[in-house]
Scaffold this motif. Structure first.
Motif, PDB file in Angstrom:
ATOM      1  N   VAL A  37      25.073 -22.753  43.695  1.00 36.82           N
ATOM      2  CA  VAL A  37      25.930 -23.810  45.090  1.00 36.82           C
ATOM      3  C   VAL A  37      26.420 -21.829  45.733  1.00 36.82           C
ATOM      4  CG1 VAL A  37      28.242 -24.460  46.034  1.00 36.82           C
ATOM      5  CG2 VAL A  37      26.285 -25.554  43.912  1.00 36.82           C
ATOM      6  N   VAL A  38      26.710 -20.778  44.369  1.00 39.23           N
ATOM      7  CA  VAL A  38      26.747 -19.727  44.863  1.00 39.23           C
ATOM      8  C   VAL A  38      25.534 -18.731  46.062  1.00 39.23           C
ATOM      9  CG1 VAL A  38      27.386 -17.108  43.851  1.00 39.23           C
ATOM     10  CG2 VAL A  38      28.587 -19.412  43.014  1.00 39.23           C
ATOM     11  N   PHE A  39      24.868 -19.228  45.739  1.00 41.01           N
ATOM     12  CA  PHE A  39      23.388 -18.526  46.669  1.00 41.01           C
ATOM     13  C   PHE A  39      23.292 -19.490  47.971  1.00 41.01           C
ATOM     14  CE2 PHE A  39      19.305 -18.756  48.053  1.00 41.01           C
ATOM     15  CZ  PHE A  39      18.847 -18.236  48.324  1.00 41.01           C
ATOM     16  N   CYS A  40      24.019 -20.797  47.330  1.00 44.21           N
ATOM     17  CA  CYS A  40      23.854 -21.428  49.347  1.00 44.21           C
ATOM     18  C   CYS A  40      24.951 -20.980  50.001  1.00 44.21           C
ATOM     19  CB  CYS A  40      23.845 -22.583  49.207  1.00 44.21           C
ATOM     20  SG  CYS A  40      21.958 -22.990  47.840  1.00 44.21           S
ATOM     21  N   SER A  41      26.233 -20.424  49.376  1.00 45.47           N
ATOM     22  CA  SER A  41      27.776 -20.913  50.002  1.00 45.47           C
ATOM     23  C   SER A  41      27.242 -18.838  50.094  1.00 45.47           C
ATOM     24  CB  SER A  41      28.545 -20.744  49.081  1.00 45.47           C
ATOM     25  OG  SER A  41      29.754 -19.498  49.200  1.00 45.47           O
ATOM     26  N   MET A  42      26.845 -17.815  49.452  1.00 42.16           N
ATOM     27  CA  MET A  42      26.479 -16.368  50.239  1.00 42.16           C
ATOM     28  C   MET A  42      25.438 -16.530  51.399  1.00 42.16           C
ATOM     29  SD  MET A  42      28.959 -15.294  48.673  1.00 42.16           S
ATOM     30  CE  MET A  42      28.967 -14.041  49.390  1.00 42.16           C
ATOM     31  N   ALA A  43      24.591 -16.936  51.164  1.00 37.02           N
ATOM     32  CA  ALA A  43      23.784 -16.975  51.835  1.00 37.02           C
ATOM     33  C   ALA A  43      23.808 -18.016  52.990  1.00 37.02           C
ATOM     34  CB  ALA A  43      22.189 -17.427  51.846  1.00 37.02           C
ATOM     35  N   LYS A  44      24.317 -18.445  53.371  1.00 37.35           N
ATOM     36  CA  LYS A  44      25.103 -19.530  54.813  1.00 37.35           C
ATOM     37  C   LYS A  44      26.673 -18.607  55.052  1.00 37.35           C
ATOM     38  CE  LYS A  44      28.214 -22.589  54.161  1.00 37.35           C
ATOM     39  NZ  LYS A  44      30.130 -22.154  54.967  1.00 37.35           N
ATOM     40  N   MET A  45      27.171 -18.174  54.457  1.00 37.19           N
ATOM     41  CA  MET A  45      28.602 -17.135  54.978  1.00 37.19           C
ATOM     42  C   MET A  45      28.187 -15.822  55.464  1.00 37.19           C
ATOM     43  SD  MET A  45      31.485 -15.016  53.015  1.00 37.19           S
ATOM     44  CE  MET A  45      29.915 -13.775  52.678  1.00 37.19           C
ATOM     45  N   MET A  46      26.789 -15.018  54.935  1.00 41.59           N
ATOM     46  CA  MET A  46      26.073 -14.554  55.785  1.00 41.59           C
ATOM     47  C   MET A  46      25.373 -14.270  57.036  1.00 41.59           C
ATOM     48  SD  MET A  46      27.455 -11.694  53.709  1.00 41.59           S
ATOM     49  CE  MET A  46      26.764 -10.597  54.418  1.00 41.59           C
ATOM     50  N   GLN A  48      25.894 -17.592  32.310  1.00 39.52           N
ATOM     51  CA  GLN A  48      25.804 -18.252  33.432  1.00 39.52           C
ATOM     52  C   GLN A  48      26.512 -17.105  34.101  1.00 39.52           C
ATOM     53  OE1 GLN A  48      25.679 -21.342  33.783  1.00 39.52           O
ATOM     54  NE2 GLN A  48      27.793 -22.113  35.548  1.00 39.52           N
ATOM     55  N   LEU A  49      27.632 -16.450  33.344  1.00 41.39           N
ATOM     56  CA  LEU A  49      27.633 -15.056  34.204  1.00 41.39           C
ATOM     57  C   LEU A  49      26.814 -14.344  34.682  1.00 41.39           C
ATOM     58  CD1 LEU A  49      30.127 -13.646  34.932  1.00 41.39           C
ATOM     59  CD2 LEU A  49      29.339 -12.232  32.860  1.00 41.39           C
ATOM     60  N   ILE A  50      25.517 -14.595  34.376  1.00 40.98           N
ATOM     61  CA  ILE A  50      24.312 -13.033  34.838  1.00 40.98           C
ATOM     62  C   ILE A  50      23.654 -14.160  35.747  1.00 40.98           C
ATOM     63  CG2 ILE A  50      21.853 -12.408  34.697  1.00 40.98           C
ATOM     64  CD1 ILE A  50      23.576 -11.522  31.234  1.00 40.98           C
ATOM     65  N   PHE A  51      23.230 -14.944  36.168  1.00 44.16           N
ATOM     66  CA  PHE A  51      22.696 -16.111  37.055  1.00 44.16           C
ATOM     67  C   PHE A  51      23.531 -16.226  37.961  1.00 44.16           C
ATOM     68  CE2 PHE A  51      20.327 -19.194  33.543  1.00 44.16           C
ATOM     69  CZ  PHE A  51      19.208 -17.610  33.272  1.00 44.16           C
ATOM     70  N   THR A  52      24.947 -16.355  38.140  1.00 48.51           N
ATOM     71  CA  THR A  52      25.812 -16.832  39.283  1.00 48.51           C
ATOM     72  C   THR A  52      25.625 -15.389  40.156  1.00 48.51           C
ATOM     73  OG1 THR A  52      27.686 -18.100  37.737  1.00 48.51           O
ATOM     74  CG2 THR A  52      28.226 -17.211  39.718  1.00 48.51           C
ATOM     75  N   ILE A  53      26.161 -13.930  39.279  1.00 52.12           N
ATOM     76  CA  ILE A  53      25.775 -12.660  39.874  1.00 52.12           C
ATOM     77  C   ILE A  53      24.451 -12.583  40.639  1.00 52.12           C
ATOM     78  CG2 ILE A  53      26.555 -10.032  39.301  1.00 52.12           C
ATOM     79  CD1 ILE A  53      28.398 -10.684  36.706  1.00 52.12           C
ATOM     80  N   VAL A 107      24.196 -12.177  44.158  1.00 56.83           N
ATOM     81  CA  VAL A 107      23.601 -10.427  45.475  1.00 56.83           C
ATOM     82  C   VAL A 107      22.079 -11.171  45.606  1.00 56.83           C
ATOM     83  CG1 VAL A 107      22.005  -9.014  45.062  1.00 56.83           C
ATOM     84  CG2 VAL A 107      24.070  -9.275  43.572  1.00 56.83           C
ATOM     85  N   ALA A 108      21.462 -12.520  45.722  1.00 55.89           N
ATOM     86  CA  ALA A 108      20.412 -13.449  46.253  1.00 55.89           C
ATOM     87  C   ALA A 108      20.814 -13.628  46.997  1.00 55.89           C
ATOM     88  CB  ALA A 108      19.393 -13.393  44.967  1.00 55.89           C
ATOM     89  N   GLY A 109      21.431 -14.611  47.529  1.00 59.91           N
ATOM     90  CA  GLY A 109      22.422 -14.836  48.801  1.00 59.91           C
ATOM     91  C   GLY A 109      23.190 -14.149  49.455  1.00 59.91           C
ATOM     92  N   VAL A 110      23.494 -13.105  49.164  1.00 62.11           N
ATOM     93  CA  VAL A 110      23.823 -12.054  50.483  1.00 62.11           C
ATOM     94  C   VAL A 110      22.481 -11.274  51.276  1.00 62.11           C
ATOM     95  CG1 VAL A 110      24.591  -9.743  50.749  1.00 62.11           C
ATOM     96  CG2 VAL A 110      26.024 -11.448  49.313  1.00 62.11           C
ATOM     97  N   ILE A 111      21.493 -10.799  49.852  1.00 63.78           N
ATOM     98  CA  ILE A 111      19.858 -10.202  50.484  1.00 63.78           C
ATOM     99  C   ILE A 111      19.478 -11.534  51.440  1.00 63.78           C
ATOM    100  CG2 ILE A 111      18.453  -9.476  50.026  1.00 63.78           C
ATOM    101  CD1 ILE A 111      19.590  -8.641  47.717  1.00 63.78           C
ATOM    102  N   CYS A 112      19.471 -12.916  51.007  1.00 63.30           N
ATOM    103  CA  CYS A 112      18.687 -13.269  51.932  1.00 63.30           C
ATOM    104  C   CYS A 112      19.118 -14.040  53.667  1.00 63.30           C
ATOM    105  CB  CYS A 112      18.576 -15.307  50.847  1.00 63.30           C
ATOM    106  SG  CYS A 112      17.946 -16.323  52.292  1.00 63.30           S
ATOM    107  N   GLY A 113      21.191 -14.059  53.227  1.00 66.81           N
ATOM    108  CA  GLY A 113      21.851 -15.051  54.346  1.00 66.81           C
ATOM    109  C   GLY A 113      20.945 -12.889  55.119  1.00 66.81           C
ATOM    110  N   LEU A 114      21.589 -11.596  54.915  1.00 66.77           N
ATOM    111  CA  LEU A 114      20.926 -10.632  55.998  1.00 66.77           C
ATOM    112  C   LEU A 114      20.089 -10.465  56.250  1.00 66.77           C
ATOM    113  CD1 LEU A 114      22.855  -7.764  53.972  1.00 66.77           C
ATOM    114  CD2 LEU A 114      23.657  -9.206  55.772  1.00 66.77           C
ATOM    115  N   VAL A 115      18.564 -11.186  55.700  1.00 66.53           N
ATOM    116  CA  VAL A 115      16.965 -11.141  56.124  1.00 66.53           C
ATOM    117  C   VAL A 115      16.832 -12.105  56.985  1.00 66.53           C
ATOM    118  CG1 VAL A 115      15.709 -11.966  55.016  1.00 66.53           C
ATOM    119  CG2 VAL A 115      16.481  -9.699  53.900  1.00 66.53           C
ATOM    120  N   MET A 116      17.542 -12.936  56.941  1.00 67.43           N
ATOM    121  CA  MET A 116      17.232 -14.188  57.739  1.00 67.43           C
ATOM    122  C   MET A 116      18.232 -13.704  59.311  1.00 67.43           C
ATOM    123  SD  MET A 116      18.332 -17.470  55.427  1.00 67.43           S
ATOM    124  CE  MET A 116      18.060 -18.842  56.952  1.00 67.43           C
ATOM    125  N   GLN A 117      19.248 -12.912  58.765  1.00 69.40           N
ATOM    126  CA  GLN A 117      19.822 -12.656  60.479  1.00 69.40           C
ATOM    127  C   GLN A 117      18.722 -11.395  61.282  1.00 69.40           C
ATOM    128  OE1 GLN A 117      23.583 -10.485  60.202  1.00 69.40           O
ATOM    129  NE2 GLN A 117      24.304 -12.760  61.107  1.00 69.40           N
TER     130      GLN A 117
END
Length: 548
Positions: A336-345, A137-142, A146-156
């Motif tokens: 949820v972490v992926f969506c949260s980080m992507a939304k924020m970025m 679970q920890l590995i998937f969460t991390i 990271v994937a959410g941050v990258i996705c958000g930055l790429v979209m922006q």
């Protein structure tokens, strides 16, 4: 994954068991788990032979630290319950009810959630979950973070603003909001039942009072330390540029409006603990009121448990139900972490980021310094090894970091503290209470932000102003407003006390989600440290389990 095949004969069972014993021994499993797994496997193989006409394939493997056994063979369908019923029929002692209960409990453990049976196109497939990975679970969460941050930055960076906004609004926001709403639905009854059942377990309420007083005193003590740590960190890094005053906008109007009805009055905070009805605290998720009602229910239940034990049993059962629901929800954390980080970025204002970027690392430095202080308290006052603590509790720290919510991280905290050997009598009371009144990371954010704003507006910070800040922050750490972005609201309440307009909150609004993550990590770590120290002093800590 290593495989082994046996013929459809009962004479082949010893060879299959020997293969499994050899493979599982290589995994260095505890003897108890090894014995239970071999016993389960032997019965499953027997059932496979009974229902098959061809050879049986047996494999042992896993992924990310997980260990599982897979079996497959063509044959007629059967269920895991068939195996349990067969064992009961052959072994159950019909004349001894107590022996029957023990046997049924053993079978429940053996054939509970660890055995999955299905039939696909005439092929029986069995999976025995031997050991779950502590890190999966920890590995998937991390990875999701990271994937959410990258996705958000790429979209922006590469998508038109309208498309990026539409994707965030229609994909990321609904997933995140749905999860958080569901979590809010279960957290209130989870906290309520956790505290009520913990208090109900005490036959001597005087012992409970002693425990509760120790926990509250420790929480207030660590809050005071956190303010000092924040002040010390600011003295090392005195951030704040008067030129930023031109960047203040009216973007904080909504946050200021939310804080208009809030108060830093000690009297109002204490009066706010008393609910006007039973339903309102659950509707508003008002944790102070929920804790008050849970304490009343727990004390009343404890006093009548001898005459009406069913009341205590009902509370314990409902707590188990809430815990089970929460466990299921925790499985969706990576999504949820992926969506949260992507939304924020995608929504982060880069210009604001560059203007006040120094605010973030200073708060991170102070939060990390506070975690170091926790470890010193653990070693000096608790006499416990801080490295053992970090080795067991870090999954909850990462969950708190990604969720940025003490209440959302509560299930993970409970799980890790239980694995450390802290008694349920302590953590089922201390952790929900700490998620409400122990906001050390928030104290750090408030003191640094106030001093940061004072320098921007060229306001001298006198000893009198510092004393006023200390008192106000201590009160807010206990009774933060129960609204979204609660700490932003607290900022709008604190900074006018030193002569800074509330609108200055617009400077830090864009970066607050990043700060909120680290301050929550500090909050949750403090709750667990206090729980461990108090449990050690009350002889309610399993030291062998802690030091494993």
């Amino acid at each position: 994954m290593r495989s082994f095949k046996i013929k459809n004969s009962f004479n082949e069972i010893p060879q299959a068991v020997d293969f499994l014993r050899a493979e599982l021994s290589r995994k260095k499993l505890p003897k108890k788990i090894l014995f239970q797994t071999l016993l389960t496997s032997e019965d499953v193989i027997t059932k496979m032979i009974e229902n098959s006409t061809e050879e049986i394939k047996i494999s042992v493997g896993g992924f990310l630290g997980r260990t599982e056994i897979r079996m497959s063979a063509k044959g007629t369908p059967f269920e895991s319950s068939d195996i349990a019923e067969k064992l009961l029929f052959t072994e159950e002692c019909s004349d001894n009810e107590e022996a029957n209960i023990v046997l049924r409990n053993m079978i429940s453990k053996l054939f509970g959630n660890n055995l999955a049976v299905r039939n696909d196109n005439g092929v029986n497939k069995v999976v025995i979950d031997v050991a779950k990975s502590r890190f999966r679970q920890l590995i998937f969460t991390i990875f999701a973070l990271v994937a959410g941050v990258i996705c958000g930055l790429v979209m922006q960076s590469f998508l038109p603003a309208d498309i990026s906004k539409a994707v965030s609004k229609n994909v990321f926001v609904p997933v995140y909001t749905s999860f958080m709403n569901t979590l809010k639905l279960i957290v209130a009854p989870l906290v309520f039942c956790s505290i009520a059942s913990s208090i109900a377990d005490f036959s001597d309420l005087r012992a409970l009072g002693k425990l509760a007083v120790k926990i509250v005193i420790f929480y207030l003590f660590t809050s005071l330390i956190s303010i000092c740590v924040g002040l010390f960190s600011y003295k090392i890094f005195p951030i704040g540029d008067p030129s930023l005053i031109d960047a203040v906008t009216d973007a904080g109007k909504a946050t200021i409006a939310k804080g208009a009805a809030a108060s830093v009055s000690i009297r109002d905070t204490l009066l706010g603990i008393l609910p006007t009805n039973i339903i309102s605290p659950f509707e508003k998720s008002d944790m102070l009121q929920l804790i008050f009602m849970a304490i009343l229910l727990g004390m009343a239940t404890s006093s009548i448990s001898g005459k009406y034990p069913i009341v205590k049993e009902c509370i314990t059962a409902f707590y188990a139900v809430c815990s089970k629901i929460t466990t299921v929800l925790v499985g969706f954390i990576p999504v949820v972490v992926f969506c949260s980080m992507a939304k924020m970025m995608t929504s982060l204002n880069i210009s604001n980021f560059l203007n006040v970027i120094t605010w973030v690392p200073v708060i991170y430095f102070a939060d990390i310094l506070m975690i170091v202080a926790y470890m010193l308290l653990l070693a000096i006052i608790g006499g416990l090894n801080p490295f053992k603590f970090l080795g067991k509790f870090y999954p909850a720290m990462i969950s708190a970091f990604t969720f940025a919510s003490s209440n959302a991280a509560l299930p993970s905290s409970i799980k890790q503290v239980d694995e450390m050997g802290v008694s349920k009598r302590v953590y089922s009371f201390s952790l929900p209470l700490g998620a409400t009144i122990n906001m050390d990371g928030s104290c750090i954010t408030l003191i640094i932000t106030a001093l940061f704003m004072a320098k921007i507006f060229s306001i001298p910070v006198t000893p009198g102003i510092l004393l006023s800040l200390f008192v106000s922050i201590m009160v807010l750490s206990v009774g933060s407003p129960g609204v979204p972005g609660g700490n932003l609201v607290c900022i709008t309440l604190i900074i006018p006390q030193i002569g800074v307009p509330a609108e200055a909150v617009s400077l830090v609004m864009g970066l607050y989600p990043l700060v909120s993550m680290m301050q929550t990590c500090a909050n949750v770590t403090g709750d667990a440290v206090v729980s461990s120290i108090v449990a050690k002093h009350e002889k309610l800590l399993d030291l062998k389990k802690y030091n494993e």
